[in-house]
Scaffold this active site. Structure first.
Site, PDB file in Angstrom:
ATOM      1  N   VAL A  11      -6.899  -4.344   9.182  1.00 26.04           N
ATOM      2  CA  VAL A  11      -6.793  -2.885   9.357  1.00 26.04           C
ATOM      3  C   VAL A  11      -7.082  -2.498  10.798  1.00 26.04           C
ATOM      4  O   VAL A  11      -6.316  -1.761  11.436  1.00 26.04           O
ATOM      5  CB  VAL A  11      -7.750  -2.144   8.388  1.00 26.04           C
ATOM      6  N   ASP A  30     -15.651  -6.484  17.704  1.00 29.26           N
ATOM      7  CA  ASP A  30     -15.987  -7.069  16.400  1.00 29.26           C
ATOM      8  C   ASP A  30     -17.291  -7.842  16.561  1.00 29.26           C
ATOM      9  O   ASP A  30     -17.566  -8.333  17.662  1.00 29.26           O
ATOM     10  CB  ASP A  30     -14.858  -8.023  15.963  1.00 29.26           C
ATOM     11  N   THR A  86     -15.595  -3.384   3.485  1.00 23.97           N
ATOM     12  CA  THR A  86     -16.517  -2.825   2.474  1.00 23.97           C
ATOM     13  C   THR A  86     -16.352  -3.643   1.196  1.00 23.97           C
ATOM     14  O   THR A  86     -15.839  -3.149   0.193  1.00 23.97           O
ATOM     15  CB  THR A  86     -16.182  -1.339   2.211  1.00 23.97           C
ATOM     16  N   THR A 121     -12.040   1.540   3.637  1.00 18.61           N
ATOM     17  CA  THR A 121     -11.979   2.164   2.313  1.00 18.61           C
ATOM     18  C   THR A 121     -13.398   2.364   1.808  1.00 18.61           C
ATOM     19  O   THR A 121     -14.142   1.403   1.657  1.00 18.61           O
ATOM     20  CB  THR A 121     -11.193   1.267   1.348  1.00 18.61           C
ATOM     21  N   GLU A 156      -0.628  -5.711   3.077  1.00 17.94           N
ATOM     22  CA  GLU A 156      -0.550  -6.959   3.826  1.00 17.94           C
ATOM     23  C   GLU A 156       0.881  -7.477   3.747  1.00 17.94           C
ATOM     24  O   GLU A 156       1.531  -7.369   2.726  1.00 17.94           O
ATOM     25  CB  GLU A 156      -1.530  -7.977   3.253  1.00 17.94           C
ATOM     26  N   ALA A 271       6.124  -7.196 -13.546  1.00 19.96           N
ATOM     27  CA  ALA A 271       5.213  -7.948 -14.417  1.00 19.96           C
ATOM     28  C   ALA A 271       4.994  -9.344 -13.854  1.00 19.96           C
ATOM     29  O   ALA A 271       5.797  -9.855 -13.081  1.00 19.96           O
ATOM     30  CB  ALA A 271       5.799  -8.028 -15.825  1.00 19.96           C
ATOM     31  N   CYS A 279      -7.851  -5.690  -1.911  1.00 22.31           N
ATOM     32  CA  CYS A 279      -7.946  -4.238  -2.121  1.00 22.31           C
ATOM     33  C   CYS A 279      -8.009  -3.816  -3.579  1.00 22.31           C
ATOM     34  O   CYS A 279      -9.011  -3.259  -4.019  1.00 22.31           O
ATOM     35  CB  CYS A 279      -6.798  -3.546  -1.400  1.00 22.31           C
TER      36      CYS A 279
HETATM   37  C1  UDX Z   1      -2.616  -2.601  -1.359  1.00 27.72           C
HETATM   38  C2  UDX Z   1      -1.922  -1.239  -1.306  1.00 27.72           C
HETATM   39  O1  UDX Z   1      -0.553  -1.396  -1.627  1.00 27.72           O
HETATM   40  C3  UDX Z   1      -2.064  -0.641   0.075  1.00 27.72           C
HETATM   41  O2  UDX Z   1      -1.503   0.666   0.095  1.00 27.72           O
HETATM   42  C4  UDX Z   1      -3.547  -0.526   0.428  1.00 27.72           C
HETATM   43  O3  UDX Z   1      -3.728  -0.021   1.682  1.00 27.72           O
HETATM   44  C5  UDX Z   1      -4.190  -1.886   0.319  1.00 27.72           C
HETATM   45  O4  UDX Z   1      -3.990  -2.439  -0.960  1.00 27.72           O
HETATM   46  P1  UDX Z   1      -2.052  -5.080  -0.659  1.00 27.72           P
HETATM   47  O5  UDX Z   1      -3.317  -5.433  -1.306  1.00 27.72           O
HETATM   48  O6  UDX Z   1      -1.707  -5.647   0.650  1.00 27.72           O
HETATM   49  O7  UDX Z   1      -1.942  -3.458  -0.507  1.00 27.72           O
HETATM   50  O8  UDX Z   1      -0.904  -5.556  -1.653  1.00 27.72           O
HETATM   51  P2  UDX Z   1       0.196  -4.922  -2.591  1.00 27.72           P
HETATM   52  O9  UDX Z   1       1.527  -5.148  -2.010  1.00 27.72           O
HETATM   53  O10 UDX Z   1      -0.169  -3.565  -2.959  1.00 27.72           O
HETATM   54  O11 UDX Z   1       0.046  -5.875  -3.865  1.00 27.72           O
HETATM   55  C6  UDX Z   1      -1.191  -5.933  -4.519  1.00 27.72           C
HETATM   56  C7  UDX Z   1      -1.121  -6.940  -5.653  1.00 27.72           C
HETATM   57  O12 UDX Z   1      -0.331  -6.419  -6.715  1.00 27.72           O
HETATM   58  C8  UDX Z   1      -0.505  -8.283  -5.271  1.00 27.72           C
HETATM   59  O13 UDX Z   1      -1.229  -9.309  -5.890  1.00 27.72           O
HETATM   60  C9  UDX Z   1       0.893  -8.201  -5.876  1.00 27.72           C
HETATM   61  O14 UDX Z   1       1.390  -9.475  -6.231  1.00 27.72           O
HETATM   62  C10 UDX Z   1       0.640  -7.373  -7.123  1.00 27.72           C
HETATM   63  N1  UDX Z   1       1.811  -6.615  -7.590  1.00 27.72           N
HETATM   64  C11 UDX Z   1       2.350  -5.670  -6.765  1.00 27.72           C
HETATM   65  C12 UDX Z   1       2.306  -6.855  -8.876  1.00 27.72           C
HETATM   66  O15 UDX Z   1       1.818  -7.705  -9.607  1.00 27.72           O
HETATM   67  N2  UDX Z   1       3.374  -6.109  -9.319  1.00 27.72           N
HETATM   68  C13 UDX Z   1       3.947  -5.149  -8.531  1.00 27.72           C
HETATM   69  O16 UDX Z   1       4.913  -4.515  -8.988  1.00 27.72           O
HETATM   70  C14 UDX Z   1       3.434  -4.919  -7.209  1.00 27.72           C
END
Ligand code: UDX
Length: 463
Positions: A11, A30, A86, A121, A156, A271, A279
């Protein structure tokens, strides 16, 4: 604008690099000297597409720099973004100790008025505590502190694009001056005045981002509410997938039709093995705990969490049902990262799958384009290969755990010939069941009809 970034995780780095690209003067610090030294030497501590290019360009043009001297960084900025981690405490609540430490550091090092912005966050009502901490720790007559909240929604793997092309920018402020200062900072992003490393020669014309200005409390809550709702959508899709398996329907077709309703939308309904990453799991927990302390029972989210935790169990049931005996079987894994386009394995379902396979005596080999090094620090006892075909060679089963595009484009005919038994269990619904059947594979996935492997409960329901 003179800006300081406290914390050089993904971030802090993405925010710092993109705001420098937007024309601001940015100093990052950092408390990990090795990370600062690596960044000063132009080495990337994380894999994030496009980040290396935008970092290098802005360092070269002296708009971005890194220092291990936190005091110097504080004094170099009029606006200080707090981007420290956090992580979850045992209780599930967010660990805010790093925020408190940074508040103390800013309060003792500042020599002039500062706007301190929460980028990390944090649960609602943190801003109030941060403001108080800055006051009680203030030394050296450092001038007054204003506090604001500016949550990030970066994913990410697409974080640079998400920052430069946001859907919305949320500002939690208490003063007009603070709103103006943050509007000035984000002006170039809103007006597209930056060199975009993602799109060349030009960015697609997208809707201008919305600027949402609200209170600090609401801004803090918006982040948790957004992430928790996305996680809820995923768990909902996963329960529907389980039902599809039992009634002989196809989750991909069901979800496509459901997602065509603009009130629902197609995103985050895929799914599979469930959500991981740094996150969603922790933000749901922190949101449930925040609600609890406020006397609200967030049963809905507790259920979404329970469903998510059960995905690996269901997946391993599919593996056991297909293999009968897991002990001594050669099991190949395609994908370790919690999702594609990242090297991050935090709370990745793959870690639980590996742990359980090893506990049942399987011989595990794994391949991932970016996350093997990090996984090897946790599971040095399994074999790793950059070559998916080597992972498939003589395997009794191949498990897909992360939907990297390159796995979709493998030569599956060749894999069919390499495997000891052409058995593929797809935890991310990456492949087409029809295609795999045509190649002669035994194939299973989530929520889609599969001949051989689905339990025989269905007949009763089809009458
Ligand atoms: C997430 C939020 O999307 C982002 O807005 C926030 O700032 C940080 O947290 P991130 O953790 O990078 O981002 O990943 P994301 O793309 O959201 O996917 C999260 C998890 O959900 C992954 O494990 C992904 O495989 C899973 N996922 C995502 C599903 O299983 N199905 C989906 O349809 C979408």
């Amino acid at each position: 604008m003179r800006i300081s970034m406290i914390g050089c995780g993904y971030v802090g780095l993405v925010t710092g690099a993109c705001l420098a690209e937007a024309g601001h003067q940015v100093v990052c610090t950092d408390n990990d000297p090795a990370r600062i030294a690596a960044l000063q030497a132009g080495q990337m501590p994380i894999y994030e597409p496009h980040l290396d290019a935008i970092l290098a360009a802005n360092c070269r043009e002296n708009r971005l720099s890194f220092t291990g001297d936190a005091g110097e960084a504080v004094r170099a900025g009029d606006v200080i973004f707090i981007c420290v981690g956090t992580p979850p405490l045992e209780t599930g609540e967010a660990d805010l100790s790093a925020i408190d430490n940074v508040a103390r550091m800013i309060a003792t090092e500042a020599r002039s008025p500062k706007l301190v912005v929460e980028k990390s966050t944090v649960p609602a009502r943190t801003g109030r505590q941060l403001k108080r901490a800055l006051e009680v720790y203030r030394r050296n007559g450092g001038g007054e502190f204003r506090v604001a909240s500016n949550p990030e929604f970066l994913r990410e793997g697409t974080a640079v694009e998400d920052f430069l092309h946001p859907d919305r920018i949320v500002l939690g402020v208490e003063e007009e001056a603070t709103e103006q200062q943050l509007r000035e900072i984000y002006g170039p992003i809103l007006e597209g005045r930056f060199r975009c490393p993602v799109h060349s020669p030009a960015c697609p014309s997208t809707k201008a981002p919305q600027m949402v200005v609200t209170t600090i409390n609401s801004a803090e809550l918006i982040k948790h509410a957004s992430n928790s709702f996305l996680a809820l959508k995923i768990s909902y899709a996963n329960v529907v997938a389980d039902l599809c398996e039992r009634v002989g329907a196809d989750i991909e077709e069901v979800i496509r039709a459901v997602g065509l309703d603009p009130r629902i939308g197609p995103q985050f309904l895929r799914a599979g093995l469930g959500f991981g990453g740094f996150c969603f799991p922790k933000d749901i927990q922190a949101f449930i705990r925040l609600a609890e302390r406020a006397g609200v029972d967030f049963g809905l989210l507790k259920e979404a969490e329970r469903v998510n935790k059960g995905r690996v169990d269901l997946f391993l049931e599919k593996v056991r049902r297909a293999l009968w005996v897991v002990k001594d079987k050669k099991v190949g894994l395609l994908g370790l990262a919690f999702k594609p386009n990242t090297d991050d394995i935090r709370f990745a379902p793959s870690l639980e799958v590996i742990r359980r396979l090893l506990a049942e005596g399987a011989q595990v080999r794994a391949c991932d384009p970016k996350a093997m090094e990090r996984t090897c620090t946790i599971f040095p006892q399994i074999q790793y290969s950059h070559d998916s075909y080597e992972v498939a060679r003589d395997a009794d089963a191949l498990l897909i755990l992360t939907e990297w595009d390159e796995f979709r484009h493998l030569n599956w005919e060749r894999i069919y010939r390499l495997m000891a038994r052409p058995l593929v269990i797809d935890g991310r619904n990456l492949l087409e069941p029809e295609m795999m059947k045509e190649f002669g594979f035994e194939y299973d996935s989530f929520g889609r009809p599969s001949d051989s492997l689905t339990p025989a409960l269905v007949p009763a329901l089809t009458h």
